[in-house]
Design an enzyme around this catalytic site. Structure first.
Site, PDB file in Angstrom:
ATOM      1  N   HIS A 128       0.860  -1.185   0.000  1.00  5.67           N
ATOM      2  CA  HIS A 128       0.000   0.000   0.000  1.00  5.67           C
ATOM      3  C   HIS A 128       0.897   1.235   0.000  1.00  5.67           C
ATOM      4  O   HIS A 128       2.033   1.201   0.466  1.00  5.67           O
ATOM      5  CB  HIS A 128      -0.866  -0.040   1.273  1.00  5.67           C
ATOM      6  CG  HIS A 128      -1.930   0.993   1.370  1.00  5.67           C
ATOM      7  ND1 HIS A 128      -1.675   2.297   1.727  1.00  5.67           N
ATOM      8  CD2 HIS A 128      -3.271   0.914   1.188  1.00  5.67           C
ATOM      9  CE1 HIS A 128      -2.811   2.965   1.764  1.00  5.67           C
ATOM     10  NE2 HIS A 128      -3.800   2.158   1.433  1.00  5.67           N
ATOM     11  N   ASP A 205       2.542  -4.444   8.338  1.00  7.27           N
ATOM     12  CA  ASP A 205       1.303  -3.702   8.148  1.00  7.27           C
ATOM     13  C   ASP A 205       0.155  -4.695   8.248  1.00  7.27           C
ATOM     14  O   ASP A 205      -0.088  -5.481   7.336  1.00  7.27           O
ATOM     15  CB  ASP A 205       1.321  -3.020   6.769  1.00  7.27           C
ATOM     16  CG  ASP A 205      -0.015  -2.411   6.372  1.00  7.27           C
ATOM     17  OD1 ASP A 205      -0.996  -2.531   7.139  1.00  7.27           O
ATOM     18  OD2 ASP A 205      -0.104  -1.823   5.278  1.00  7.27           O
ATOM     19  N   GLN A 208      -5.126  -5.162   7.000  1.00  9.32           N
ATOM     20  CA  GLN A 208      -6.095  -6.062   6.378  1.00  9.32           C
ATOM     21  C   GLN A 208      -6.136  -7.440   7.042  1.00  9.32           C
ATOM     22  O   GLN A 208      -6.838  -8.329   6.555  1.00  9.32           O
ATOM     23  CB  GLN A 208      -5.775  -6.223   4.888  1.00  9.32           C
ATOM     24  CG  GLN A 208      -5.836  -4.949   4.086  1.00  9.32           C
ATOM     25  CD  GLN A 208      -7.235  -4.342   4.037  1.00  9.32           C
ATOM     26  OE1 GLN A 208      -8.228  -5.029   4.221  1.00  9.32           O
ATOM     27  NE2 GLN A 208      -7.303  -3.045   3.801  1.00  9.32           N
ATOM     28  N   LYS A 231     -10.938  -0.602  10.370  1.00  9.64           N
ATOM     29  CA  LYS A 231     -11.002  -1.853   9.605  1.00  9.64           C
ATOM     30  C   LYS A 231     -11.277  -3.041  10.516  1.00  9.64           C
ATOM     31  O   LYS A 231     -11.326  -4.192  10.061  1.00  9.64           O
ATOM     32  CB  LYS A 231      -9.704  -2.057   8.818  1.00  9.64           C
ATOM     33  CG  LYS A 231      -9.427  -0.959   7.786  1.00  9.64           C
ATOM     34  CD  LYS A 231      -8.153  -1.224   7.019  1.00  9.64           C
ATOM     35  CE  LYS A 231      -7.708  -0.028   6.202  1.00  9.64           C
ATOM     36  NZ  LYS A 231      -8.602   0.280   5.080  1.00  9.64           N
ATOM     37  N   CYS A 369      -4.917   2.587  -3.618  1.00  7.27           N
ATOM     38  CA  CYS A 369      -3.680   3.082  -3.001  1.00  7.27           C
ATOM     39  C   CYS A 369      -2.555   2.060  -3.158  1.00  7.27           C
ATOM     40  O   CYS A 369      -1.749   1.842  -2.247  1.00  7.27           O
ATOM     41  CB  CYS A 369      -3.893   3.436  -1.533  1.00  7.27           C
ATOM     42  SG  CYS A 369      -4.959   4.857  -1.274  1.00  7.27           S
TER      43      CYS A 369
END
Length: 411
Positions: A128, A205, A208, A231, A369
């Site tokens: 991302h 990261d 998700q 999220k 993104c």
């Protein structure tokens, strides 16, 4: 309707989310944009209302009842996050605005302190923008170099190439747990093992990942882990950076101001202990408390059951999408989260998104993104359906039926 794989009543779960009862253009809302943000259960909404209506006060410095109550709930939320990530200490949990700020914090505080000109930061091609741009800024300011590990045609990190690039010049690795554009689940534990064998710290990261699978940062072995509350069924504007205590203690603060200080004079400032050293100013108190409620809710359902249900949806959705003439799925990794990105003939993603919107179907269209991913697959954009545990096979059928209509329009 009972989902056979998880043994839960999906309609009962859906009733916890008031927005799922809404209509768009007279059609029932079919919300398939969960990678961008998840919907909020009533308990999270009620928690925010309760705070602002009955408990609103600043934390830490007040000696009156409301402040003490707000401080207690804020601290409780930090402890919930610690348990959720299986961190060793709640001192390792830093509240930030989201994944983006968390990565920027590490790039600024760790990168500027410990990386010198010529050192390399290694990231995969599927990242991302939030895990690309902060390192590019650091390259411009400090002279470090950004290296990119390639991905294959399925959207998987090419581990042999990653290992080749993991030279002695690499001093930091930053990797996405689950790709927002492809759904690829990276072998984070193996990546960390390879990096640590060379003494290289790793940031993950997890934006998700945390709403879809259990995360144990101690088992993964990562040095930093970042995610966003919105999220994970929580409010916008709040997120988490996990960092190993010994690294956080060596890093300078990100911002200066209230709460991150122990004492201040015009001659010298003494910084506060962890985690407060990285939390300058009044935080998003309601957001943090709301995030705590979201963690309670999702833990009550069980991430193991959530993962089973979403994998069933992914399998079903993949099969149904491939029945649409001219449709090609972008991202076909063996290990994949419930994200379905695709292109459809000559139809532009934005046109597809607009047509589906008139049917009440909310999907994402664009580069997500992740422009380098689009360049890798030689497409300007994709249409993305990202699934959550409150989605159903009927909603997938509704989307697929609308896509068949799209093919007729563009013929």
């Amino acid at each position: 309707m009972i989902n056979k794989g998880t043994g839960w009543d999906i309609e009962k779960v859906r009733r916890d989310f008031p927005i799922l009862r809404e209509q768009v253009y007279g059609k029932p809302l079919t919300y398939l944009d969960n990678a961008a943000t998840t919907q909020k259960p009533q308990i999270v909404i009620d928690t925010l209302t309760q705070y602002y209506a009955k408990e609103n006060a600043n934390i830490h410095r007040g000696i009156f009842c409301l402040s003490e109550q707000a401080t207690k709930r804020y601290k409780s939320a930090r402890h919930k996050v610690q348990g959720f990530l299986h961190a060793a200490s709640d001192q390792e949990i830093i509240f930030v605005r989201g994944t983006t700020e968390a990565i920027n914090l590490v790039a600024h505080c760790y990168g500027k302190t410990f990386l010198k000109p010529g050192d390399e930061v290694l990231i995969p091609h599927m990242e991302h923008h939030s895990n690309i741009v902060p390192w590019q800024i650091l390259a411009e300011q400090n002279g470090i170099k950004l290296k990119v590990a390639p991905i294959n045609d399925q959207g998987e990190l090419m581990m042999e190439e990653f290992v080749k690039l993991l030279t002695d010049r690499v001093k930091f690795v930053s990797v996405v747990h689950v790709s927002n554009a492809l759904g690829t689940v990276n072998s984070v534990k193996e990546i960390v093992r390879l990096a640590h064998a060379k003494g290289i710290p790793v940031l993950v990261d997890g934006a998700q990942a945390v709403a879809h699978t259990s995360v144990d940062v101690q088992d993964l072995g990562c040095d930093f882990y970042a995610f966003s509350g919105h999220k994970l069924l929580g409010p916008t504007g709040v997120g988490v950076l996990y960092g190993r205590k010994e690294l956080l203690e060596k890093m300078p603060p990100y911002q200066g101001g209230g709460d991150m200080i122990r004492s201040v004079s015009f001659e010298k400032t003494v910084y506060n202990d962890l985690p407060y050293k990285f939390e300058a100013g009044t935080p998003h108190i309601a957001g943090v408390i709301g995030l705590g409620a979201a963690i309670d809710y999702i833990s009550g359902i069980g991430l193991d059951r959530i993962e089973v249900h979403e994998q069933e949806l992914l399998k079903y959705g993949t099969k149904k999408l491939l029945e649409v003439p001219g449709l090609r799925i972008i991202g076909t990794a063996k290990q994949k989260s419930a994200i379905l990105s695709f292109v459809l003939g000559e139809a532009h993603a934005h046109d597809i998104g607009t047509i589906l919107d008139r049917q009440g179907i909310a999907i994402r269209a664009g580069h997500h993104c992740a422009m380098p991913v689009m360049q890798r697959f030689k497409v300007p954009a994709t249409t993305r359906a990202s699934l959550a545990f409150y989605n159903t096979v009927e909603e997938i059928d509704r989307m697929v039926a609308a896509l068949h209509e799209v093919t007729e329009v563009f013929q």
